[in-house]
Design an enzyme around this catalytic site. Structure first.
Site, PDB file in Angstrom:
ATOM      1  N   HIS A 200     -73.623 108.713  14.627  1.00  0.00           N
ATOM      2  CA  HIS A 200     -75.047 108.418  14.432  1.00  0.00           C
ATOM      3  C   HIS A 200     -75.868 108.637  15.693  1.00  0.00           C
ATOM      4  CE1 HIS A 200     -73.727 106.922  10.535  1.00  0.00           C
ATOM      5  NE2 HIS A 200     -74.891 107.425  10.181  1.00  0.00           N
ATOM      6  N   GLU A 442     -70.176 110.468  -1.200  1.00  0.00           N
ATOM      7  CA  GLU A 442     -69.588 110.559   0.144  1.00  0.00           C
ATOM      8  C   GLU A 442     -68.110 110.214   0.139  1.00  0.00           C
ATOM      9  OE1 GLU A 442     -72.503 108.972   3.027  1.00  0.00           O
ATOM     10  OE2 GLU A 442     -72.736 107.276   1.686  1.00  0.00           O
ATOM     11  N   ASP A 466     -69.793 111.836   5.702  1.00  0.00           N
ATOM     12  CA  ASP A 466     -68.727 110.931   5.281  1.00  0.00           C
ATOM     13  C   ASP A 466     -67.770 111.610   4.312  1.00  0.00           C
ATOM     14  OD1 ASP A 466     -69.047 108.503   6.675  1.00  0.00           O
ATOM     15  OD2 ASP A 466     -70.905 108.158   5.582  1.00  0.00           O
ATOM     16  N   CYS A 513     -77.647 115.774   2.028  1.00  0.00           N
ATOM     17  CA  CYS A 513     -78.366 115.206   3.178  1.00  0.00           C
ATOM     18  C   CYS A 513     -77.465 115.045   4.397  1.00  0.00           C
ATOM     19  CB  CYS A 513     -79.019 113.883   2.810  1.00  0.00           C
ATOM     20  SG  CYS A 513     -77.826 112.623   2.332  1.00  0.00           S
TER      21      CYS A 513
HETATM   22  C1  PEP Z   1     -73.531 111.321   5.339  1.00  0.00           C
HETATM   23  O1  PEP Z   1     -72.529 110.599   5.367  1.00  0.00           O
HETATM   24  O2  PEP Z   1     -73.467 112.569   5.241  1.00  0.00           O
HETATM   25  C2  PEP Z   1     -74.867 110.726   5.420  1.00  0.00           C
HETATM   26  C3  PEP Z   1     -75.944 111.460   5.269  1.00  0.00           C
HETATM   27  O3  PEP Z   1     -74.947 109.404   5.727  1.00  0.00           O
HETATM   28  P1  PEP Z   1     -74.730 108.827   7.208  1.00  0.00           P
HETATM   29  O4  PEP Z   1     -74.608 109.977   8.159  1.00  0.00           O
HETATM   30  O5  PEP Z   1     -75.899 107.961   7.539  1.00  0.00           O
HETATM   31  O6  PEP Z   1     -73.448 108.059   7.062  1.00  0.00           O
HETATM   32 MG    MG Z   2     -72.817 108.492   5.050  1.00  0.00          MG
END
Ligand code: PEP
Ligand code: MG
Length: 592
Positions: A200, A442, A466, A513
């Site tokens: 993140h 995910e 994920d 996403c």
């Molecule tokens: C993902 O897992 O691709 C996602 C968009 O969520 P995050 O990166 O916030 O876990």
């Molecule tokens: Mg995620």
């Protein structure tokens, strides 16, 4: 690391975490507990040091009680008991006496004495064959860190206070709560020892448009504050003391990228339509309500992923329903009539609230995370659902749940939404009764039951960060195994395709996403596999729009069909790279 001939240039190679190039002075940041102050004291100073210690213990007691009061309404008695255990550590005479004994015997400052006592004590407890006692070790470390903060007057939030002029920040690891405050600081670039491309911290750096390199192993130990360096977020290198030739080459690269950025800027108000006339929704991933402005600046079509957890971390209290409502409504109003997909709280993994002391877990990414947390902490979840519902009359607000593993979680979450709707109705508060609700895909199990999920969700958004981590069993934070994190693995291609087919069969749509969508080569594959929406960090929108506008979707579909027949990640990547470079030469440099 490599050295270049007789010049002093040193090149550190890591993982390209956020695009861009920068140069400047390095500032090496250490977490407060990384460098415990060390000073020899005289006999006369002993009583003053003990007084400082008592003051810090009293302050820590008060801090813990305050946090306990703030969060007690949101936790059950069992969890609130964590704080009682912490208070008990502070009453434990053996630890306190040991610290004072070391202080007197070694004649060192109290920070150092306390540190030594704590290390000795925790090492002894950790070695005992008793699960209860071993658990006390993490309580002691937690409390120890608080006492140390109070002794030194530093805390995690002050992590960036050393940054008084524009610089490239070097550290072992940058917690997301700290990265979240980077936007207010003059950070030229970020270089970290650990982390991969989808941590993140990397995601946040991309949103802020700050170049970053992660997985540099031990750079924080091998460079010094004040060193001059060049950071390349395209190739994942940091060059300390670059020679003239290297600086010249980077000058050319920067100019080429600037030219490209100017060209891309012209696309801002143009639609994301492929050469053969297919309209793709190109939206943005945002972390803060103020990012809505960026979405417009970069020409995005609304928000495909609003990571709401950033409203919850880097603060001492939970955000109220009202505060959340204001945040969501603001984004909805600013981007109206474009859609805004609000993801419900995804805490856990590498994102934690400092004040909600959730128990330490062996595998946080497999643990009490996202929808699992929300379905148990229903007061927190309900406040968010009510806020999202109330915001839904201010624009095209939609919502989606993270980390759905099967229909049970979807049904429970949807039932809570219905309960919240009924409450709002009885309170006379407005909301959109037909708000669209989607599921993030995910987890491999969600793909396998996607048909059943699609009957309960209007849309799917594939969280590839994920999905890859869980499908390939590769921790997205661990740079040691980053080479195994393969977005083009045949299993990922198949999972993406299965998800898209299931939603289409049930009248829904699918977007992506995860970070795969911002890489042109991988975006081509996703579009070819049938993704109807791509959601990327706002600064990546122009690049992906350029890609879409220069893409023949029919050809991309053929490429994806071939990819589905391939046996290895390398083969798929090679085919996709060749295709993308041919269709979009401008997006690639010789180094790519
Ligand atoms: C993902 O897992 O691709 C996602 C968009 O969520 P995050 O990166 O916030 O876990
Ligand atoms: Mg995620």
């Amino acid at each position: 690391m490599s050295e270049n001939g007789d010049n002093r240039e040193r090149v550190f190679r890591g993982i390209a975490a956020s695009e861009g190039v920068c140069q400047g002075k390095l500032i090496v940041l250490h977490k407060p507990d990384d460098d415990v102050p060390h000073r020899t004291i005289s006999q006369d100073e002993i009583s003053d040091e003990i007084k400082r210690f008592e003051k810090a213990l009293a302050q820590t007691r008060q801090d813990i009680r305050e946090v306990q009061e703030k969060v007690s309404s949101a936790m059950d008695a069992n969890e609130a008991g964590i704080f009682d255990a912490h208070l008990l550590v502070l009453e434990d005479p053996s630890l306190i006496d040991e610290a004072i004994r070391v202080l007197k015997k070694d004649t060192v400052n109290i920070e150092q004495a306390f540190h030594r006592a704590l290390e000795k004590y925790t090492a002894t407890l950790a070695a005992v064959d008793d699960a209860y006692l071993r658990e006390r070790v993490s309580d002691m470390r937690d409390v120890g860190a608080r006492v140390m903060d109070n002794l030194t007057g530093r805390n995690n939030e002050d992590f960036l206070d050393a940054l008084t002029e524009p610089a490239i920040v070097v550290c072992h690891e940058m917690p997301p709560s700290v990265t979240a405050s980077l936007g207010d600081k003059e950070v030229l670039g970020i270089a970290t020892d650990i982390g991969g491309t989808t941590s993140h911290t990397a995601i946040m750096a991309r949103s802020l448009g700050i170049p970053a390199v992660s997985g540099l192993v031990d750079i924080s130990q091998r460079v010094a504050t004040g060193d001059f360096a060049l950071l390349d977020g395209y190739t994942g290198t940091v060059t300390v003391d670059p020679c003239e030739q290297t600086q010249f080459e980077y000058g050319l690269l920067i100019r080429r990228k600037q030219d490209l950025a100017e060209k891309l800027d012209e696309l801002r108000d143009k639609p994301a339509t492929t050469l053969d006339g297919h309209r793709i929704t190109l939206s943005a991933n945002i972390e803060h309500p103020s990012d809505a402005q960026l979405v417009k600046e970069y020409g995005g079509e609304g928000v495909g992923l609003f990571r709401t957890e950033y409203l919850f971390i880097h603060r001492d209290t939970l955000p109220s329903e009202e505060e959340q409502f204001e945040a969501y409504a603001r984004v909805a109003r600013e981007l109206k009539p474009s859609p805004v997909i609000i993801r419900t709280l995804d805490l856990g993994g590498d994102k934690f609230m400092s004040h909600l002391r959730v128990p330490e877990e062996m595998n946080p990414f497999l643990g009490w995370r996202a929808i699992r947390f929300c379905l148990e902490e229903q007061e927190i979840f309900r406040a968010q659902l009510r806020a999202i519902l109330r915001a839904s009359v201010h624009g095209d607000v939609r919502m989606m749940y993270p980390m759905i593993s099967g229909v049970g979680e979807m049904d429970q979450a949807n039932a809570l939404v219905e309960e919240c709707k009924a409450e709002l109705r009885s309170e006379g508060l407005d909301f959109n009764p037909d708000i669209e609700i989607g599921a993030m895909i995910e987890i491999p199990s969600a793909v396998m039951v996607a048909d059943n999920l699609a009957k309960r969700a209007k849309f799917f958004s594939i969280g590839t960060n994920d999905l890859i981590q869980y499908s390939l069993a590769v921790d997205r934070m661990n740079e040691k195994i980053a080479h195994l994190y393969r977005p083009t693995h045949p299993a990922i291609m198949t999972f993406v395709r299965m998800t898209i087919e299931a939603s289409a069969r049930n009248g829904g749509w699918t977007g992506v996403c995860g970070e795969m969508a911002h890489d042109p080569t991988l975006a081509v594959l996703l579009l070819g596999l049938g993704a109807e929406e791509l959601s990327v960090a706002a600064p990546s929108i122009p690049k992906i729009k350029y890609l879409i506008r220069n893409l023949d979707l029919g050809a991309a579909r053929k490429l994806a069909a071939e990819a589905l027949q391939c046996e290895s990640a390398a083969e798929i990547l090679e085919k996709a790279t060749e295709f993308a470079k041919q269709s979009l030469p401008d997006l690639y440099t010789e180094a790519d």
